[in-house]
Design an enzyme around this catalytic site. Structure first.
Site, PDB file in Angstrom:
ATOM      1  N   ASP A 115       0.785  -1.236   0.000  1.00 32.83           N
ATOM      2  CA  ASP A 115       0.000   0.000   0.000  1.00 32.83           C
ATOM      3  C   ASP A 115       0.822   1.295   0.000  1.00 32.83           C
ATOM      4  OD1 ASP A 115       1.012  -0.179   2.517  1.00 32.83           O
ATOM      5  OD2 ASP A 115      -0.895  -0.104   3.570  1.00 32.83           O
ATOM      6  N   ARG A 141      -5.108   4.514   6.343  1.00 33.42           N
ATOM      7  CA  ARG A 141      -5.258   4.269   4.901  1.00 33.42           C
ATOM      8  C   ARG A 141      -6.420   5.060   4.318  1.00 33.42           C
ATOM      9  NH1 ARG A 141      -4.063  -1.042   3.355  1.00 33.42           N
ATOM     10  NH2 ARG A 141      -5.430  -0.497   1.620  1.00 33.42           N
ATOM     11  N   TYR A 200       0.120  -3.810  11.285  1.00 36.26           N
ATOM     12  CA  TYR A 200       1.145  -4.822  11.028  1.00 36.26           C
ATOM     13  C   TYR A 200       1.626  -5.363  12.370  1.00 36.26           C
ATOM     14  CZ  TYR A 200       2.252  -3.442   6.166  1.00 36.26           C
ATOM     15  OH  TYR A 200       2.234  -3.211   4.832  1.00 36.26           O
ATOM     16  N   PRO A 239       7.692  -5.869   5.360  1.00 37.78           N
ATOM     17  CA  PRO A 239       6.932  -4.745   4.797  1.00 37.78           C
ATOM     18  C   PRO A 239       7.035  -3.462   5.608  1.00 37.78           C
ATOM     19  CG  PRO A 239       5.470  -6.167   6.049  1.00 37.78           C
ATOM     20  CD  PRO A 239       6.840  -6.770   6.156  1.00 37.78           C
TER      21      PRO A 239
HETATM   22  P1  FAD Z   1       3.939  -9.553  -7.255  1.00 38.32           P
HETATM   23  O1  FAD Z   1       3.127  -8.397  -6.816  1.00 38.32           O
HETATM   24  O2  FAD Z   1       3.999 -10.750  -6.380  1.00 38.32           O
HETATM   25  O3  FAD Z   1       3.414  -9.958  -8.685  1.00 38.32           O
HETATM   26  C1  FAD Z   1       3.789 -11.142  -9.315  1.00 38.32           C
HETATM   27  C2  FAD Z   1       2.757 -11.458 -10.375  1.00 38.32           C
HETATM   28  O4  FAD Z   1       3.225 -12.568 -11.115  1.00 38.32           O
HETATM   29  C3  FAD Z   1       1.405 -11.854  -9.795  1.00 38.32           C
HETATM   30  O5  FAD Z   1       0.387 -11.135 -10.454  1.00 38.32           O
HETATM   31  C4  FAD Z   1       1.334 -13.344 -10.036  1.00 38.32           C
HETATM   32  O6  FAD Z   1       0.009 -13.781 -10.281  1.00 38.32           O
HETATM   33  C5  FAD Z   1       2.187 -13.509 -11.256  1.00 38.32           C
HETATM   34  N1  FAD Z   1       2.819 -14.824 -11.368  1.00 38.32           N
HETATM   35  C6  FAD Z   1       3.457 -15.497 -10.406  1.00 38.32           C
HETATM   36  N2  FAD Z   1       3.942 -16.644 -10.895  1.00 38.32           N
HETATM   37  C7  FAD Z   1       3.610 -16.680 -12.188  1.00 38.32           C
HETATM   38  C8  FAD Z   1       3.838 -17.600 -13.236  1.00 38.32           C
HETATM   39  N3  FAD Z   1       4.517 -18.727 -13.019  1.00 38.32           N
HETATM   40  N4  FAD Z   1       3.353 -17.325 -14.457  1.00 38.32           N
HETATM   41  C9  FAD Z   1       2.655 -16.190 -14.683  1.00 38.32           C
HETATM   42  N5  FAD Z   1       2.412 -15.280 -13.742  1.00 38.32           N
HETATM   43  C10 FAD Z   1       2.900 -15.509 -12.508  1.00 38.32           C
HETATM   44  N6  FAD Z   1       4.425  -4.915   0.523  1.00 38.32           N
HETATM   45  C11 FAD Z   1       4.236  -3.806   1.192  1.00 38.32           C
HETATM   46  O7  FAD Z   1       4.954  -2.831   0.934  1.00 38.32           O
HETATM   47  N7  FAD Z   1       3.262  -3.750   2.169  1.00 38.32           N
HETATM   48  C12 FAD Z   1       2.447  -4.816   2.444  1.00 38.32           C
HETATM   49  O8  FAD Z   1       1.584  -4.767   3.311  1.00 38.32           O
HETATM   50  C13 FAD Z   1       2.607  -5.989   1.737  1.00 38.32           C
HETATM   51  N8  FAD Z   1       1.812  -7.047   1.955  1.00 38.32           N
HETATM   52  C14 FAD Z   1       2.000  -8.166   1.225  1.00 38.32           C
HETATM   53  C15 FAD Z   1       1.197  -9.278   1.443  1.00 38.32           C
HETATM   54  C16 FAD Z   1       1.390 -10.431   0.711  1.00 38.32           C
HETATM   55  C17 FAD Z   1       0.512 -11.602   0.957  1.00 38.32           C
HETATM   56  C18 FAD Z   1       2.400 -10.477  -0.255  1.00 38.32           C
HETATM   57  C19 FAD Z   1       2.622 -11.713  -1.078  1.00 38.32           C
HETATM   58  C20 FAD Z   1       3.197  -9.380  -0.471  1.00 38.32           C
HETATM   59  C21 FAD Z   1       3.019  -8.219   0.268  1.00 38.32           C
HETATM   60  N9  FAD Z   1       3.818  -7.113   0.086  1.00 38.32           N
HETATM   61  C22 FAD Z   1       3.627  -6.003   0.775  1.00 38.32           C
HETATM   62  C23 FAD Z   1       4.886  -7.112  -0.890  1.00 38.32           C
HETATM   63  C24 FAD Z   1       4.451  -6.491  -2.187  1.00 38.32           C
HETATM   64  O9  FAD Z   1       3.147  -6.883  -2.518  1.00 38.32           O
HETATM   65  C25 FAD Z   1       5.428  -6.944  -3.218  1.00 38.32           C
HETATM   66  O10 FAD Z   1       6.731  -6.526  -2.822  1.00 38.32           O
HETATM   67  C26 FAD Z   1       5.128  -6.369  -4.582  1.00 38.32           C
HETATM   68  O11 FAD Z   1       3.832  -6.707  -4.977  1.00 38.32           O
HETATM   69  C27 FAD Z   1       6.143  -6.936  -5.549  1.00 38.32           C
HETATM   70  O12 FAD Z   1       5.730  -6.713  -6.843  1.00 38.32           O
HETATM   71  P2  FAD Z   1       6.099  -7.771  -7.962  1.00 38.32           P
HETATM   72  O13 FAD Z   1       5.440  -7.247  -9.183  1.00 38.32           O
HETATM   73  O14 FAD Z   1       7.545  -7.990  -7.956  1.00 38.32           O
HETATM   74  O15 FAD Z   1       5.452  -9.139  -7.511  1.00 38.32           O
END
Ligand code: FAD
Length: 678
Positions: A50, A284, A292, A367
């Site tokens: 967020d 928020r 958290y 986080p």
């Molecule tokens: P992600 O957001 O994880 O996106 C990865 C994408 O790839 C997803 O849409 C997924 O569906 C897709 N994917 C995965 N594997 C495959 C595959 N094999 N083939 C095709 N598509 C695939 N950060 C904060 O700052 N505050 C928070 O409160 C917080 N809470 C979180 C809670 C959870 C449960 C999680 C998992 C993460 C949280 N984070 C939080 C971390 C934050 O969400 C991530 O750091 C951020 O989203 C990273 O972005 P990303 O695009 O690298 O990965």
């Protein structure tokens, strides 16, 4: 059976989270033939990350959608620190600004990840025909290393499988409904299917879809970016490891509309209780508050915490204990999750600078400082324009090595910061100065203040490389070799003159101050002129143009740049003035003392269709309604003599020189720019 259809694409992005969408946004602006696939059937709708740091908002602004985030989000202005008093009762012990005043024109805001993904999707649609293909899962990756350096080759072959709606819909984890129910009896949305406490389902999905013989296709790609999150399938295929360790902490996250008598519930708070742990309060949008809580993975008796026990009520109960004697409860819970923190960095960020990893796929951490989403987006903000410039034959492949050298160091710094901060956040407050095991609250405050600078994203300072002309060691890649190539020999190296602009730091992002348009007197923040469109920029600090000597220097610069033989002219030759390297001028004479049309044409080019370009020359002068930006003073540039500054397409400063240093600037560009024959 007919073979699966085969197609070619310039860039294949796997994963449409924040990192993947940022990469696709660059591609949409730079006209790159791109596909972006995600195994999930839908985007995120609530919860998850967020926090948006001020550098991220600057980046959004360069893509023209910061205003949406700014308007919808909750703005966080103050952090309140709560600690136990002598009787062990919590009380507010300090207040500090959330964003360090003056570091950016934006401050930290909070808005859930789903809205941020929406802004990206709208922006991509507005600028291209790229669409996220949902329910599409890569199941095989082949890489032909022999073609890695052949610019026109497609060394990557990926088999994509199209999932059914059912397969693409994640299973909501309701296994522990009794304990996990919200107070009002309904089961709130939970993020457990994305949590690392739940097993990754990628392999299961591939197996199931294969058994059901869902349709497949083969995609040949020139470049691929694995933005597929912490379990990254792409990372596994190319055999790269995450280095670091799993921590002993599980983070419980609860998004609620709180009913409480705690006075600072609309402030960001770090609350340390005497003996019941700590909670971070994040106010928020839409009346929500995020809590958290850090939970240890083991119970007091040493047994592991049962996963099924972790749910909204458990998180609430922990918060209630920490916030005692204040009351806290809720009727509405929007989302909750729990996940275990690994503090890890990928061993490599790219395979032959063809297959790249970004975001959670190469770094995971807690986080607390709201970094996950920000750093992930900033990874692909760093990478996207580089790949696009190579594909568009503007730059040579040498610039791609700087992705790893620049971003891996940031990831390592992030983990180190997270490590330090975790200890301070989770430790018990010291009872007095003799209590060596306890955490000093002064130390915590100081870490918070220092951490704020790091967390803002403004402090990023890229090391010397082929595109960062500064003194110091060349940035190292993961394999221990210097990032600059070709030309690892130092004698060809170009080093900018940092002392000409003390507050425009080579390697850091260009700061922003107000300037006025010479043609219409309208004030703008200088950063607003630096749109993310793939262009390099030469910023001409023209100095005081009333001074005849300075005028002569400036017009000579204009003549030098206008020579058709210069690299500058040849780069721009294929698509017209300012198309590859844009020239922006800021002078320091009074606005009314200068006539735009007296300036050499190169600084405000003419086109048959649109006449003069009135949006290239600016002045550091007082505006009618918004005061004076004092840009020269703030940038640390001599208002008489000025200087030249080269900016990368992502607003980072590459090189600084005198107005006469065109030859040196050409040498800088010559190391990585591709030019057509003179
Ligand atoms: P992600 O957001 O994880 O996106 C990865 C994408 O790839 C997803 O849409 C997924 O569906 C897709 N994917 C995965 N594997 C495959 C595959 N094999 N083939 C095709 N598509 C695939 N950060 C904060 O700052 N505050 C928070 O409160 C917080 N809470 C979180 C809670 C959870 C449960 C999680 C998992 C993460 C949280 N984070 C939080 C971390 C934050 O969400 C991530 O750091 C951020 O989203 C990273 O972005 P990303 O695009 O690298 O990965």
């Amino acid at each position: 059976m007919a073979p699966p259809p085969t197609s070619e694409v310039d860039c294949l992005i796997v994963g449409a989270g924040p990192a993947g969408l940022m990469a696709a946004t660059w591609m949409s602006r730079c006209g790159i033939k791109t596909r972006i696939v995600d195994k999930r059937g839908t985007k995120v709708f609530n919860g998850q990350a967020d926090g948006l740091q001020c550098r991220t908002l600057e980046i959004f602004d360069s893509f023209d959608f910061a205003h949406r985030a700014w308007r919808e989000s909750n703005h966080m202005l103050e952090i309140c620190l709560w600690n136990p008093n002598d009787q062990g009762v919590i009380r507010r012990s300090d207040r500090i600004p959330d964003t360090i005043p003056g570091i950016s024109r934006f401050q930290q805001v909070v808005l859930h990840q789903g809205r941020i993904e929406r802004f990206f999707l709208d922006s991509i649609k507005e600028h291209s025909n790229i669409q996220v293909e949902r329910g599409v899962l890569p199941e095989r990756l082949e890489f032909d290393a022999s073609k890695a350096e052949d610019e026109d080759a497609y060394p990557i072959t990926v088999t994509l499988r199209h999932l059914t709606d059912e397969e693409a819909t994640p299973h909501q984890d309701l296994s522990s409904t009794a304990t996990n129910q919200a107070l009002n009896g309904s089961a709130p949305q939970n993020g457990m299917f994305r949590s690392n406490l739940a097993a990754d389902d990628t392999d299961d999905l591939i197996r199931k879809a294969r058994a059901e013989a869902g349709s497949t296709e083969i995609v040949k790609a020139k470049y691929m970016i694995g933005c597929d999150g912490a379990h990254s399938w792409t990372r596994r295929q190319i055999g790269f490891k995450m280095e670091g360790e799993q921590t002993d902490y599980i983070w419980g996250v609860l998004d609620i509309i709180p009913i409480t008598n705690f006075p600072d519930i609309r402030m960001r708070c770090a609350i340390h209780s005497a003996n019941s742990g700590s909670v971070m309060v994040i106010p928020r949008e839409n009346k929500l508050v995020r809590l958290y809580i850090q939970i240890t993975t083991t119970e007091k008796d040493g047994n592991p915490v049962e996963r099924a026990k972790i749910g909204p009520q458990m998180i609430l109960k922990s918060a209630q204990k920490i916030m005692h004697p204040y009351h806290l409860t809720y009727e509405y819970c929007d989302w909750w999750t729990a996940y275990q923190i690994g503090q890890r960095v990928g061993s490599n960020f790219s395979l032959h600078e063809r297959v790249f990893l970004a975001g959670d796929a190469v770094h995971t951490h807690s986080p607390k400082a709201g970094q996950g989403m920000n750093v992930s987006m900033q990874d692909t903000f760093n990478l996207g324009w580089k790949i696009a410039s190579v594909l568009n034959k503007i730059c040579t492949r040498s610039i791609l090595q700087t992705y790893q050298s620049e971003r891996r160091r940031i990831a390592q710094d992030l983990i180190a910061f997270d490590h330090r901060f975790s200890r301070l956040f989770s430790g018990r407050p010291a009872k007095d100065i003799m209590d060596e095991e306890g955490i000093s609250m002064e130390e915590f405050k100081s870490a918070f203040e220092k951490g704020n600078m790091f967390a803002s994203g403004i402090a990023v300072d890229y090391g010397a490389s082929v595109i960062v002309a500064k003194a110091g060691d060349l940035a190292e890649q993961g394999d221990g070799t210097a990032a600059e190539s070709p030309g690892r020999d130092d004698k060809n190296r170009v080093v900018g003159k940092q002392d000409l602009a003390g507050d425009i730091k080579i390697g850091m992002r260009m700061p922003s101050f107000q300037v006025l348009n010479q043609a219409d007197a309208r004030p703008s923040q200088f950063q607003e002129l630096l749109k993310s469109n793939g262009r390099w920029r030469v910023v001409v600090f023209a100095g005081d143009l009333r001074d005849p000597e300075q005028w002569a220097r400036f017009t000579s610069l204009g003549e030098a740049l206008a020579q058709p033989s210069t690299l500058f002219s040849r780069c721009n030759a294929r698509a017209g003035p300012n198309s590859v390297i844009e020239v922006l001028t800021i002078h320091s004479a009074p606005r009314t003392a200068i006539e735009l049309l007296d300036l050499p044409e190169i600084f405000h080019p003419f086109s048959e269709r649109e006449g003069w370009d009135y949006w290239k020359v600016f002045v550091d002068d007082v505006s009618y309604h918004e005061g004076h930006g004092h840009a020269y003073q703030n940038y640390g540039v001599d208002p008489t003599r000025g200087c030249l500054v080269v900016l990368r397409p992502d607003q980072y400063v590459s090189w600084i020189g005198e107005l006469e240093d065109v030859g040196e600037m050409e040498r800088f560009f010559g190391r990585f720019m591709r030019v057509s024959a003179a």
